[in-house]
Scaffold this motif. Sequence first.
Motif, PDB file in Angstrom:
ATOM      1  N   GLU A 131       0.821  -1.212   0.000  1.00  0.00           N
ATOM      2  CA  GLU A 131       0.000   0.000   0.000  1.00  0.00           C
ATOM      3  C   GLU A 131       0.855   1.262   0.000  1.00  0.00           C
ATOM      4  O   GLU A 131       0.386   2.344   0.300  1.00  0.00           O
ATOM      5  N   ARG A 132       2.128   1.141  -0.322  1.00  0.00           N
ATOM      6  CA  ARG A 132       3.003   2.303  -0.382  1.00  0.00           C
ATOM      7  C   ARG A 132       3.266   2.679  -1.841  1.00  0.00           C
ATOM      8  O   ARG A 132       3.401   1.829  -2.700  1.00  0.00           O
ATOM      9  N   SER A 133       3.331   3.970  -2.067  1.00  0.00           N
ATOM     10  CA  SER A 133       3.664   4.428  -3.414  1.00  0.00           C
ATOM     11  C   SER A 133       5.147   4.206  -3.649  1.00  0.00           C
ATOM     12  O   SER A 133       5.903   3.916  -2.726  1.00  0.00           O
ATOM     13  N   GLU A 180       5.542   6.887   0.242  1.00  0.00           N
ATOM     14  CA  GLU A 180       4.366   7.360   0.961  1.00  0.00           C
ATOM     15  C   GLU A 180       3.245   6.340   0.822  1.00  0.00           C
ATOM     16  O   GLU A 180       3.099   5.691  -0.209  1.00  0.00           O
ATOM     17  N   ARG A 181       2.439   6.231   1.865  1.00  0.00           N
ATOM     18  CA  ARG A 181       1.338   5.265   1.845  1.00  0.00           C
ATOM     19  C   ARG A 181       0.167   5.813   1.049  1.00  0.00           C
ATOM     20  O   ARG A 181      -0.067   7.015   0.998  1.00  0.00           O
ATOM     21  N   GLN A 182      -0.545   4.883   0.434  1.00  0.00           N
ATOM     22  CA  GLN A 182      -1.687   5.288  -0.386  1.00  0.00           C
ATOM     23  C   GLN A 182      -2.877   4.377  -0.107  1.00  0.00           C
ATOM     24  O   GLN A 182      -2.756   3.151  -0.092  1.00  0.00           O
ATOM     25  N   PRO A 206      -7.880   8.479  -4.777  1.00  0.00           N
ATOM     26  CA  PRO A 206      -6.619   8.124  -4.124  1.00  0.00           C
ATOM     27  C   PRO A 206      -6.275   9.107  -3.005  1.00  0.00           C
ATOM     28  O   PRO A 206      -6.479  10.319  -3.140  1.00  0.00           O
ATOM     29  N   VAL A 258      -3.007  10.006  -0.533  1.00  0.00           N
ATOM     30  CA  VAL A 258      -1.612   9.772  -0.163  1.00  0.00           C
ATOM     31  C   VAL A 258      -1.405  10.259   1.261  1.00  0.00           C
ATOM     32  O   VAL A 258      -1.757  11.395   1.597  1.00  0.00           O
ATOM     33  N   ASN A 309      -2.683  14.259   5.035  1.00  0.00           N
ATOM     34  CA  ASN A 309      -3.183  13.478   3.905  1.00  0.00           C
ATOM     35  C   ASN A 309      -3.421  14.407   2.725  1.00  0.00           C
ATOM     36  O   ASN A 309      -3.775  15.571   2.900  1.00  0.00           O
ATOM     37  N   ILE A 311       0.766   9.923  -8.390  1.00  0.00           N
ATOM     38  CA  ILE A 311       0.495   8.498  -8.167  1.00  0.00           C
ATOM     39  C   ILE A 311       0.794   7.668  -9.405  1.00  0.00           C
ATOM     40  O   ILE A 311       0.568   6.462  -9.415  1.00  0.00           O
TER      41      ILE A 311
END
Length: 789
Positions: A699-701, A705-707, A719, A721, A729, A760
């Motif tokens: 789930e990380r870009s 960073e988490r997405q 989406p 981030v 966020n 993204i």
Amino acid sequence: MGKQVELLAPAGNYEAFLGAVNAGADAVYLGGERFGARAYADNFKAEEILRALHVAHFYGKKIYLTVNTLLKERELAMLFEYLSPFYEAGLDGVIVQDLGALRYMREHFPGLSLHASTQMTVTGTRGASLLKEAGVSRIVPARELSLQEVQKIRKEAGVEVECFIHGAMCYCYSGQCLFSSILGGRSGNRGRCAQPCRLPYEIWEGRKRLTAEGYPLSLKDMCTLEYLPSLIGAGIDSFKIEGRMKRPEYAAGVTAVYRKYIDRYYEDSACYQVEETDLNRLKSLYIRSEIQTGYYERHNGKEMITLKKPGYEGSDEALLREIREDYIREPEKMPVRLQVRAAVGEPLRVKIMQDAHCKEKANTFADPGNGRAEEAVCFTEVTGEIVQPAKNAPLAQEDIRKHLSKTGESLLRVTACEVAIEGEGFVPVRALNELRRKAVAAFETASCEAKTTLRAGRATDEKEAGVTGAETGKSVDPGDDGEGFRKNTNKNRLSQSVDKAKQVSTSAHALVSTTEQLHAAVSCGCGRIYIESDLFLREREVVLSILKQSCVCYLALPYILRERDEAYLRRLKQVLREPEICSRIQGILVRSLEGLAYAAGLSVERGAISGVFSLAADAGLYCFNSEAAAFLADYVDEITLPYELNANEAAHLARAAKKRGVSVNLIVYSHIPMMITANCLAKTADVCQNGAKGLGKTERSAGGERQIFLKDRKEIAFPVVLNCDHCYNVLYNAVPYSLHAAVKERERIDVSACRYDFTIEAGEVCEQILNGTYVFSAYTAGHCRRGVE
């Protein structure tokens, strides 16, 4: 007693104004028929504002007018005519969002107190100090700030601070929300928010649903009644109640409760305690299902969200009737005494003075000094026509008393009228009525002026005593760096290498947030590359290895900078001092006033070594009109056109900016950032990185960073981030924004450069887009053709 905190109440119409001041407000903020952030409130007609100003000033109150939207060019031309009558009537202040409107009012309305709206997203002392230099005397900081951050702004920036204490709260940082604008065409920056944050959504991670349908963007209402001692102790200058869209009973009822407890604190702070009946009273006035104390003691939290009930639960009709009977009325008239002298051969003379015996009874409103008990006015004396010898029936005391005691719709009530007659004289009834009107008007005007003088004297005393550093209308030398801010007064200040880089062409610029995207931008030969500063600090060696020596590089600062980011900013500053980095980074993209002031300070420091950084303002540092371009021209070399202008408006602005020597960039591709939020959807879904149920690597870009995704009722996935470095966020639009088909509009705008913002996207997608292959099936051109209302 020293200065007490100001209680500032909302008024959506004249009834609400009356209710608020009768309930004990020290000041009222209201909107006229233009330029207010509550376009769907009743709002005030011009004559109602003038009447409110007169009433408020007579009783020692203040009126602040909201001009807290972004203004288009044609609207800016209307501002002088709109504000002039209120300014001349003694308007106490204007709450402003638009940088151009701020600059315009500072120039055309000298001495007018300018308050920076929470829509300006002021998050720290740098941004507040920059606005102070620009003439702002009061800051309404972002509601997301902690009490410690608010105190720091007041102390270090030397401006008054106005903070919300009660009412509805936005999920997004105010001023940074495009959700309603992009999805429905109703812009929050133009006072027309449709509140999509109050709709139901689900939170997803890939194919896994993290929450059932609920309201994860809907914050509980704020109520700080039990927290007031801490807020007063922090030295906040003004307590603001939200609610211009709500009924007059709400404004009056909430004001009355907070008035009671503010007074209670000052009477005996050690015994401060809130009664349950008063909390219940507030909960019966348009409160959502639950309440919370806001962000003053927390950065975010699931407990702040009203997941199950986004709307109001209704109101207690009996309570509303009670409040209407108690407060929604014209204020009690001031008791006055008249002394009349009617001597034959002399002008009829009237002295009018406040009746000291009835003073306490009539003092519905607080004293004019907000803790200061001087008399505001003693008496006014006026004269009328000459008393003629009577031919028939001479004037009688009762006749004079009868006609002069009829005060009608004025703010006065005659309690006594002493009449002294010398000789047998006569004046027509018309002359008596004219004299009465003249006397009443003179007394009311003198009373208003006296109370204004008291307030001004109070402010001077406090300033000399060091109570506050706010300096309304202080002129600033445009070449003065002040707190280290660089003002852009020398357009030839750059070193030769930066001068060449600044000759931006129509070749593509790209903003990247991952190394994959950076590879694509370099391979496609982008004329300039903006690199997210988080990415640069996290993977500096990789980034430098990808970049070619010929690449023109800018660093893009985070959207939000807070006190928690000070260590980050010190680290970035240290890195930018390194010779290798200093030679590779030519400029900085700034996204907030805090970032602007920080970057301007960096430029001052670097200037002594190798020329200053070139600064570019991003789309969210709104430049909506030519005056805003002129404001930003003092600090930046380039602006980015905002998303909410149509092509014609953008073209006009681009021409105006170029005349100021400012280059103009246009975003032609992006996923529009529709919300920047302090609250965290991962935390709401119990999958915060710091918790036991952290998100996995999938789930990380690519940038680290988490997405996650926010899914609406139509199964559209937005989406999100999660920037954990700065704890905010970013919610992006579900479909990309692209102007690839808007060829005529792009040509009409005639900008210096077109920019592609990648967030993204995978690296190969970025490369395809930069090479002119548009792989997406659905997209939006945003407001390019129609614009916003």
